[in-house]
Design an enzyme around this catalytic site. Structure first.
Site, PDB file in Angstrom:
ATOM      1  N   HIS A 130       0.837  -1.208   0.000  1.00 47.60           N
ATOM      2  CA  HIS A 130       0.000   0.000   0.000  1.00 47.60           C
ATOM      3  C   HIS A 130       0.867   1.252   0.000  1.00 47.60           C
ATOM      4  O   HIS A 130       0.630   2.189  -0.779  1.00 47.60           O
ATOM      5  CB  HIS A 130      -0.907  -0.033   1.237  1.00 47.60           C
ATOM      6  CG  HIS A 130      -1.660   1.232   1.491  1.00 47.60           C
ATOM      7  ND1 HIS A 130      -2.966   1.422   1.102  1.00 47.60           N
ATOM      8  CD2 HIS A 130      -1.285   2.380   2.110  1.00 47.60           C
ATOM      9  CE1 HIS A 130      -3.365   2.634   1.465  1.00 47.60           C
ATOM     10  NE2 HIS A 130      -2.357   3.235   2.085  1.00 47.60           N
ATOM     11  N   GLU A 131       1.878   1.273   0.867  1.00 43.86           N
ATOM     12  CA  GLU A 131       2.726   2.462   0.964  1.00 43.86           C
ATOM     13  C   GLU A 131       3.570   2.650  -0.291  1.00 43.86           C
ATOM     14  O   GLU A 131       3.752   3.784  -0.756  1.00 43.86           O
ATOM     15  CB  GLU A 131       3.623   2.359   2.204  1.00 43.86           C
ATOM     16  CG  GLU A 131       2.874   2.297   3.526  1.00 43.86           C
ATOM     17  CD  GLU A 131       1.965   3.507   3.754  1.00 43.86           C
ATOM     18  OE1 GLU A 131       2.285   4.606   3.227  1.00 43.86           O
ATOM     19  OE2 GLU A 131       0.938   3.374   4.430  1.00 43.86           O
ATOM     20  N   HIS A 134       1.515   4.320  -2.903  1.00 45.70           N
ATOM     21  CA  HIS A 134       1.462   5.781  -2.786  1.00 45.70           C
ATOM     22  C   HIS A 134       2.620   6.430  -3.542  1.00 45.70           C
ATOM     23  O   HIS A 134       2.446   7.447  -4.227  1.00 45.70           O
ATOM     24  CB  HIS A 134       1.548   6.199  -1.312  1.00 45.70           C
ATOM     25  CG  HIS A 134       0.251   6.166  -0.575  1.00 45.70           C
ATOM     26  ND1 HIS A 134      -0.895   6.782  -1.024  1.00 45.70           N
ATOM     27  CD2 HIS A 134      -0.079   5.612   0.632  1.00 45.70           C
ATOM     28  CE1 HIS A 134      -1.883   6.606  -0.149  1.00 45.70           C
ATOM     29  NE2 HIS A 134      -1.413   5.900   0.857  1.00 45.70           N
ATOM     30  N   GLU A 191      -6.088   6.780  -1.018  1.00 47.66           N
ATOM     31  CA  GLU A 191      -6.041   5.570  -0.187  1.00 47.66           C
ATOM     32  C   GLU A 191      -6.619   4.373  -0.932  1.00 47.66           C
ATOM     33  O   GLU A 191      -6.072   3.265  -0.889  1.00 47.66           O
ATOM     34  CB  GLU A 191      -6.822   5.806   1.118  1.00 47.66           C
ATOM     35  CG  GLU A 191      -6.134   6.752   2.079  1.00 47.66           C
ATOM     36  CD  GLU A 191      -4.825   6.189   2.589  1.00 47.66           C
ATOM     37  OE1 GLU A 191      -4.787   5.011   2.976  1.00 47.66           O
ATOM     38  OE2 GLU A 191      -3.831   6.934   2.577  1.00 47.66           O
TER      39      GLU A 191
END
Length: 265
Positions: A130-131, A134, A191
């Site tokens: 997920h990070e 980003h 997100e």
């Protein structure tokens, strides 16, 4: 006025140049130069390393580095056209909060407290994926552009005209420092996109994507009550899980065709 007349065409050119698409195909406007974002990410991470204690447990470090390496390698394969940092640095911080972050310039930080919530390597991969999502989707750049509007463009213009002398004022104006990547209020759209990319990345890395749902259920239990979704920049846990399940079929297909990840120690 003559300065503005000369500047406006340049600003328009910058805005057109900044229009791009994320790895999932979403249109975005990101005006801060990628090189500058990377420099600021590296500087912010170095500041964190100076100010925060680093975890010394060898087993914890082996686990986090193994998962992060698998995720980064899979991200490069899954999103080959995304702007990928040449190298990545991974640090485990001795911090009890369940958090992780990735910064422009290829820096990944994981708090030891995250391992109380991410109970398996696959759940940890969901967070790190997920990070990394980003970073690959340039969300930090897009968010700064959204927040600052024309100021961001003027700061960029000032940077080009003043060189190194403008870098520190720009960092201050953007609010970048030790909090970059941790307190940056990504939007719900960011997100959700990072969740989608993280799911695809962890599956490509050979981690069971169904563990992402288990992770967010753990997060819900650990985090207690959330503000109403319309008041939060983050999706509610239930909405997040529902969106992940909507992409699960494709993720499972990728997982089944990938070599199994082995970060069990």
């Amino acid at each position: 006025m003559w300065r503005w007349r000369c500047l406006l065409p340049f600003l328009a050119m910058l805005m057109l140049a900044g229009c791009d698409k994320t790895p999932t195909g979403r249109s975005q406007l990101a005006l801060v130069p990628d090189g500058l974002m990377a420099e600021m990410g590296v500087d912010a991470f170095a500041q964190m390393r100076r100010q925060q204690p680093i975890e010394g447990d060898a087993a914890v470090n082996r686990l986090v580095h193994c998962v992060a390496r698998s995720v980064v390698d899979a991200a490069e394969v899954r999103y080959p056209d995304a702007g990928m940092p040449e190298t990545w640095e991974v640090v485990v911080f001795d911090d009890p909060s369940p958090n992780a972050f990735a910064l422009p310039g290829g820096r990944i930080g994981v708090h030891k407290g995250l391992l109380r919530v991410a109970e398996t390597p696959a759940q940890l991969a969901a967070v790190i994926g997920h990070e990394v999502g980003h970073v690959l989707a340039d969300h930090g750049n897009e968010r700064f552009t959204q927040q600052l509007g024309i100021k961001a463009v003027l700061l960029v213009v000032g940077l080009f005209s003043e060189g190194e002398m403008a870098r520190e004022p720009m960092m201050q104006a953007l609010g970048i420092g030790a909090r970059l990547g941790i307190a940056l209020p990504f939007s719900r759209a960011h997100e959700q996109e990072a969740d989608q990319m993280g799911l695809a990345i962890m599956a490509k890395a050979g981690f069971d994507p169904r563990q992402s749902v288990a992770l967010w259920r753990n997060m819900a239990e650990a985090g207690g009550s959330q503000p109403p979704e319309f008041l939060s920049t983050h999706p509610a846990h239930g909405s997040r899980i529902e969106a992940l399940q909507g992409h699960m079929e494709d993720a499972l297909a990728a997982f089944r065709s990938a070599p199994p990840a082995d970060c069990s120690g």
